[in-house]
Scaffold this motif. Structure first.
Motif, PDB file in Angstrom:
ATOM      1  N   PRO A   1       0.819  -1.219   0.000  1.00 23.84           N
ATOM      2  CA  PRO A   1       0.000   0.000   0.000  1.00 23.84           C
ATOM      3  C   PRO A   1       0.847   1.262   0.000  1.00 23.84           C
ATOM      4  CG  PRO A   1       0.052  -0.978   2.185  1.00 23.84           C
ATOM      5  CD  PRO A   1       0.740  -1.956   1.274  1.00 23.84           C
ATOM      6  N   SER A   2       0.324   2.285  -0.640  1.00 26.39           N
ATOM      7  CA  SER A   2       0.978   3.593  -0.624  1.00 26.39           C
ATOM      8  C   SER A   2       0.724   4.262   0.724  1.00 26.39           C
ATOM      9  CB  SER A   2       0.433   4.461  -1.750  1.00 26.39           C
ATOM     10  OG  SER A   2      -0.950   4.752  -1.518  1.00 26.39           O
ATOM     11  N   ARG A   3       1.372   5.393   0.936  1.00 24.98           N
ATOM     12  CA  ARG A   3       1.188   6.119   2.195  1.00 24.98           C
ATOM     13  C   ARG A   3      -0.264   6.553   2.364  1.00 24.98           C
ATOM     14  NH1 ARG A   3       5.148  11.054   3.296  1.00 24.98           N
ATOM     15  NH2 ARG A   3       6.600   9.282   3.152  1.00 24.98           N
ATOM     16  N   SER A   4      -0.875   7.044   1.273  1.00 21.16           N
ATOM     17  CA  SER A   4      -2.267   7.488   1.377  1.00 21.16           C
ATOM     18  C   SER A   4      -3.199   6.303   1.646  1.00 21.16           C
ATOM     19  CB  SER A   4      -2.690   8.200   0.091  1.00 21.16           C
ATOM     20  OG  SER A   4      -2.643   7.332  -1.024  1.00 21.16           O
ATOM     21  N   MET A   5      -2.883   5.143   1.092  1.00 21.24           N
ATOM     22  CA  MET A   5      -3.700   3.958   1.357  1.00 21.24           C
ATOM     23  C   MET A   5      -3.575   3.509   2.802  1.00 21.24           C
ATOM     24  SD  MET A   5      -3.069   1.766  -2.132  1.00 21.24           S
ATOM     25  CE  MET A   5      -3.622   2.379  -3.729  1.00 21.24           C
ATOM     26  N   ARG A   6      -2.394   3.634   3.361  1.00 17.27           N
ATOM     27  CA  ARG A   6      -2.223   3.295   4.778  1.00 17.27           C
ATOM     28  C   ARG A   6      -3.028   4.240   5.654  1.00 17.27           C
ATOM     29  NH1 ARG A   6       3.234   2.349   3.089  1.00 17.27           N
ATOM     30  NH2 ARG A   6       3.872   4.407   3.848  1.00 17.27           N
ATOM     31  N   ARG A   7      -3.115   5.506   5.250  1.00 13.79           N
ATOM     32  CA  ARG A   7      -3.940   6.459   5.997  1.00 13.79           C
ATOM     33  C   ARG A   7      -5.410   6.055   5.931  1.00 13.79           C
ATOM     34  NH1 ARG A   7      -0.449  10.617   3.843  1.00 13.79           N
ATOM     35  NH2 ARG A   7      -1.960  11.021   2.175  1.00 13.79           N
ATOM     36  N   VAL A   8      -5.865   5.618   4.756  1.00 16.04           N
ATOM     37  CA  VAL A   8      -7.253   5.171   4.616  1.00 16.04           C
ATOM     38  C   VAL A   8      -7.514   3.980   5.541  1.00 16.04           C
ATOM     39  CG1 VAL A   8      -8.908   4.087   3.041  1.00 16.04           C
ATOM     40  CG2 VAL A   8      -7.539   6.036   2.274  1.00 16.04           C
ATOM     41  N   ALA A   9      -6.592   3.029   5.575  1.00 12.04           N
ATOM     42  CA  ALA A   9      -6.749   1.864   6.446  1.00 12.04           C
ATOM     43  C   ALA A   9      -6.814   2.294   7.905  1.00 12.04           C
ATOM     44  CB  ALA A   9      -5.609   0.885   6.221  1.00 12.04           C
ATOM     45  N   ASN A  10      -5.980   3.232   8.306  1.00 12.68           N
ATOM     46  CA  ASN A  10      -5.987   3.706   9.689  1.00 12.68           C
ATOM     47  C   ASN A  10      -7.279   4.445  10.013  1.00 12.68           C
ATOM     48  OD1 ASN A  10      -3.439   2.666  10.260  1.00 12.68           O
ATOM     49  ND2 ASN A  10      -2.381   4.534   9.632  1.00 12.68           N
ATOM     50  N   THR A  11      -7.769   5.243   9.071  1.00 13.56           N
ATOM     51  CA  THR A  11      -9.004   5.991   9.279  1.00 13.56           C
ATOM     52  C   THR A  11     -10.178   5.050   9.539  1.00 13.56           C
ATOM     53  OG1 THR A  11      -8.257   7.822   7.882  1.00 13.56           O
ATOM     54  CG2 THR A  11     -10.641   7.608   8.219  1.00 13.56           C
ATOM     55  N   ASN A  12     -10.150   3.893   8.900  1.00 10.98           N
ATOM     56  CA  ASN A  12     -11.262   2.948   9.013  1.00 10.98           C
ATOM     57  C   ASN A  12     -10.983   1.786   9.959  1.00 10.98           C
ATOM     58  OD1 ASN A  12     -13.365   3.856   6.880  1.00 10.98           O
ATOM     59  ND2 ASN A  12     -11.413   3.957   5.779  1.00 10.98           N
ATOM     60  N   SER A  13      -9.977   1.954  10.824  1.00 11.02           N
ATOM     61  CA  SER A  13      -9.639   0.881  11.759  1.00 11.02           C
ATOM     62  C   SER A  13     -10.735   0.638  12.788  1.00 11.02           C
ATOM     63  CB  SER A  13      -8.323   1.208  12.474  1.00 11.02           C
ATOM     64  OG  SER A  13      -8.435   2.420  13.211  1.00 11.02           O
ATOM     65  N   ASP A  14     -11.695   1.564  12.866  1.00  2.85           N
ATOM     66  CA  ASP A  14     -12.801   1.390  13.805  1.00  2.85           C
ATOM     67  C   ASP A  14     -13.947   0.580  13.211  1.00  2.85           C
ATOM     68  OD1 ASP A  14     -13.315   3.466  11.976  1.00  2.85           O
ATOM     69  OD2 ASP A  14     -14.872   4.296  13.275  1.00  2.85           O
ATOM     70  N   LEU A  15     -13.838   0.163  11.943  1.00  2.21           N
ATOM     71  CA  LEU A  15     -14.906  -0.606  11.306  1.00  2.21           C
ATOM     72  C   LEU A  15     -14.718  -2.100  11.552  1.00  2.21           C
ATOM     73  CD1 LEU A  15     -15.327   1.162   7.838  1.00  2.21           C
ATOM     74  CD2 LEU A  15     -16.470   1.641  10.019  1.00  2.21           C
ATOM     75  N   VAL A  16     -15.836  -2.799  11.615  1.00  7.47           N
ATOM     76  CA  VAL A  16     -15.839  -4.243  11.804  1.00  7.47           C
ATOM     77  C   VAL A  16     -16.454  -4.879  10.567  1.00  7.47           C
ATOM     78  CG1 VAL A  16     -16.690  -6.156  13.207  1.00  7.47           C
ATOM     79  CG2 VAL A  16     -16.054  -3.989  14.300  1.00  7.47           C
ATOM     80  N   ALA A  17     -15.744  -5.821   9.949  1.00  6.10           N
ATOM     81  CA  ALA A  17     -16.238  -6.506   8.758  1.00  6.10           C
ATOM     82  C   ALA A  17     -16.735  -7.894   9.129  1.00  6.10           C
ATOM     83  CB  ALA A  17     -15.134  -6.615   7.713  1.00  6.10           C
ATOM     84  N   ALA A  18     -17.878  -8.269   8.593  1.00  2.00           N
ATOM     85  CA  ALA A  18     -18.459  -9.591   8.834  1.00  2.00           C
ATOM     86  C   ALA A  18     -18.894 -10.193   7.509  1.00  2.00           C
ATOM     87  CB  ALA A  18     -19.644  -9.498   9.791  1.00  2.00           C
ATOM     88  N   THR A  19     -18.567 -11.469   7.311  1.00  2.00           N
ATOM     89  CA  THR A  19     -18.893 -12.172   6.073  1.00  2.00           C
ATOM     90  C   THR A  19     -20.155 -12.999   6.266  1.00  2.00           C
ATOM     91  OG1 THR A  19     -16.544 -12.311   5.503  1.00  2.00           O
ATOM     92  CG2 THR A  19     -18.042 -13.787   4.341  1.00  2.00           C
ATOM     93  N   HIS A  20     -21.075 -12.903   5.293  1.00  2.00           N
ATOM     94  CA  HIS A  20     -22.356 -13.603   5.374  1.00  2.00           C
ATOM     95  C   HIS A  20     -22.626 -14.334   4.070  1.00  2.00           C
ATOM     96  CE1 HIS A  20     -23.263 -11.150   8.954  1.00  2.00           C
ATOM     97  NE2 HIS A  20     -22.837 -10.105   8.242  1.00  2.00           N
ATOM     98  N   ARG A  21     -23.599 -15.234   4.121  1.00  2.00           N
ATOM     99  CA  ARG A  21     -24.090 -15.838   2.897  1.00  2.00           C
ATOM    100  C   ARG A  21     -24.704 -14.755   2.018  1.00  2.00           C
ATOM    101  NH1 ARG A  21     -27.987 -20.716   4.390  1.00  2.00           N
ATOM    102  NH2 ARG A  21     -28.050 -20.757   2.106  1.00  2.00           N
ATOM    103  N   ALA A  22     -24.807 -15.030   0.732  1.00  2.00           N
ATOM    104  CA  ALA A  22     -25.345 -14.049  -0.209  1.00  2.00           C
ATOM    105  C   ALA A  22     -26.849 -13.934  -0.032  1.00  2.00           C
ATOM    106  CB  ALA A  22     -24.995 -14.443  -1.641  1.00  2.00           C
ATOM    107  N   GLU A  23     -27.235 -13.215   1.005  1.00  2.00           N
ATOM    108  CA  GLU A  23     -28.644 -12.994   1.306  1.00  2.00           C
ATOM    109  C   GLU A  23     -28.876 -11.493   1.503  1.00  2.00           C
ATOM    110  OE1 GLU A  23     -29.380 -15.387   4.728  1.00  2.00           O
ATOM    111  OE2 GLU A  23     -29.482 -17.269   3.583  1.00  2.00           O
ATOM    112  N   PRO A  24     -29.874 -10.931   0.842  1.00  2.00           N
ATOM    113  CA  PRO A  24     -30.132  -9.490   0.939  1.00  2.00           C
ATOM    114  C   PRO A  24     -30.866  -9.140   2.225  1.00  2.00           C
ATOM    115  CG  PRO A  24     -31.761 -10.509  -0.465  1.00  2.00           C
ATOM    116  CD  PRO A  24     -30.810 -11.604  -0.076  1.00  2.00           C
ATOM    117  N   SER A  25     -30.816  -7.867   2.574  1.00  2.00           N
ATOM    118  CA  SER A  25     -31.566  -7.362   3.727  1.00  2.00           C
ATOM    119  C   SER A  25     -32.099  -5.973   3.399  1.00  2.00           C
ATOM    120  CB  SER A  25     -30.677  -7.304   4.971  1.00  2.00           C
ATOM    121  OG  SER A  25     -29.701  -6.275   4.849  1.00  2.00           O
ATOM    122  N   THR A  26     -33.121  -5.552   4.117  1.00  2.00           N
ATOM    123  CA  THR A  26     -33.669  -4.218   3.910  1.00  2.00           C
ATOM    124  C   THR A  26     -32.649  -3.148   4.299  1.00  2.00           C
ATOM    125  OG1 THR A  26     -34.681  -4.332   6.124  1.00  2.00           O
ATOM    126  CG2 THR A  26     -36.057  -4.962   4.249  1.00  2.00           C
TER     127      THR A  26
END
Length: 247
Positions: free
Chosen positions: A81-106
């Motif tokens: 990653p570039s320096r700006s990309m590392r900043r983006v990653a740091n900015t979003n370090s408070d996000l939590v990612a979760a993987t699900h089956r391909a099912e839609p939601s409202t």
């Protein structure tokens, strides 16, 4: 009398229509159906050959007078990653990612609708209903998943309480990489650069899974909306001689 489905896929050609990327040009697509027990294998093969998936259809441009659409994939195992990309990653370090089956939601559709209204009001997907969105997510015969990105829940440690949904990615898991079929995010959170962050997260996931590629779809030189794709290097572009490295 019953008829068995042919072992080899059948390909079809669309009628000409206005190009969504280059003014004054027309586009045509060649497509086939991704169904049956061989769908995963066929999706891998076609994606490696420059096709993209939409629901149970694999397609690629077949324009008569233009070759501007170029398939792009990131070399995830070599990415730095570039320096700006590392900043983006740091900015979003408070996000939590979760993987699900391909099912839609409202909740997903509400975010999807806000994204389209803000970013693609005149695009071909602008009039998609909740049923259209559901079909986009769940009408698949290949290994597909939904990745939800949320803010961390505040004030409670209860795992049942979820934070705000800010971004979503619909992703195919292939034998040689991850293919980002479609992604969208909260258009008001411009400071987070969520589009960039999701690509960085997919690169990280591919690396963790031992997969060498992240497929980004098509890049068109001169199209401002697609310029972000060539920032993630090293990558490969599919040309007449096959996949060629671009740094």
């Amino acid at each position: 009398m019953t008829q068995q489905a042919p072992q080899s896929p059948q390909f079809f050609l669309t009628a000409p229509s206005p190009c969504p990327y280059l003014e004054g040009q027309e586009e045509r697509k060649v497509f086939t159906h991704l169904v049956g027990e061989k769908a995963n294998e066929l999706n891998d093969l076609l994606t490696q050959g420059g096709f993209r998936r939409s629901q149970n259809i694999a397609y690629r441009p077949a324009c008569e007078h233009c070759r501007a659409c170029v398939s792009v994939r990131i070399l995830a195992d070599q990415f730095q990653p570039s320096r700006s990309m590392r900043r983006v990653a740091n900015t979003n370090s408070d996000l939590v990612a979760a993987t699900h089956r391909a099912e839609p939601s409202t909740e997903q559709y509400s975010l999807f609708r806000r994204y389209l209204d803000a970013r693609h009001r005149r695009g071909g997907m602008s009039d998609m209903t909740v049923l259209d969105y559901a079909m986009m997510v769940e009408d698949t015969h290949v290994k597909t998943q939904i990745i939800e990105y949320r803010t961390k829940a505040r004030g409670r440690s209860d795992s049942a309480k979820r934070g705000e949904l800010v971004a979503v990615a619909l992703t195919d898991v292939m034998g040689d990489g991850l293919s980002m079929v479609y992604s969208f995010y909260d258009p008001e959170l411009t400071g987070r650069s969520l589009g960039t962050f999701m690509i960085l997260d997919h690169i990280r996931r591919a690396q963790g899974m031992g997969l060498p590629h992240v497929y980004l779809g098509y890049w068109v030189e001169g199209s401002r909306k697609m310029q972000y794709k060539v920032r993630f290097t090293p990558q490969e572009h599919l040309g007449p001689k096959g996949w060629e490295r671009r740094d």
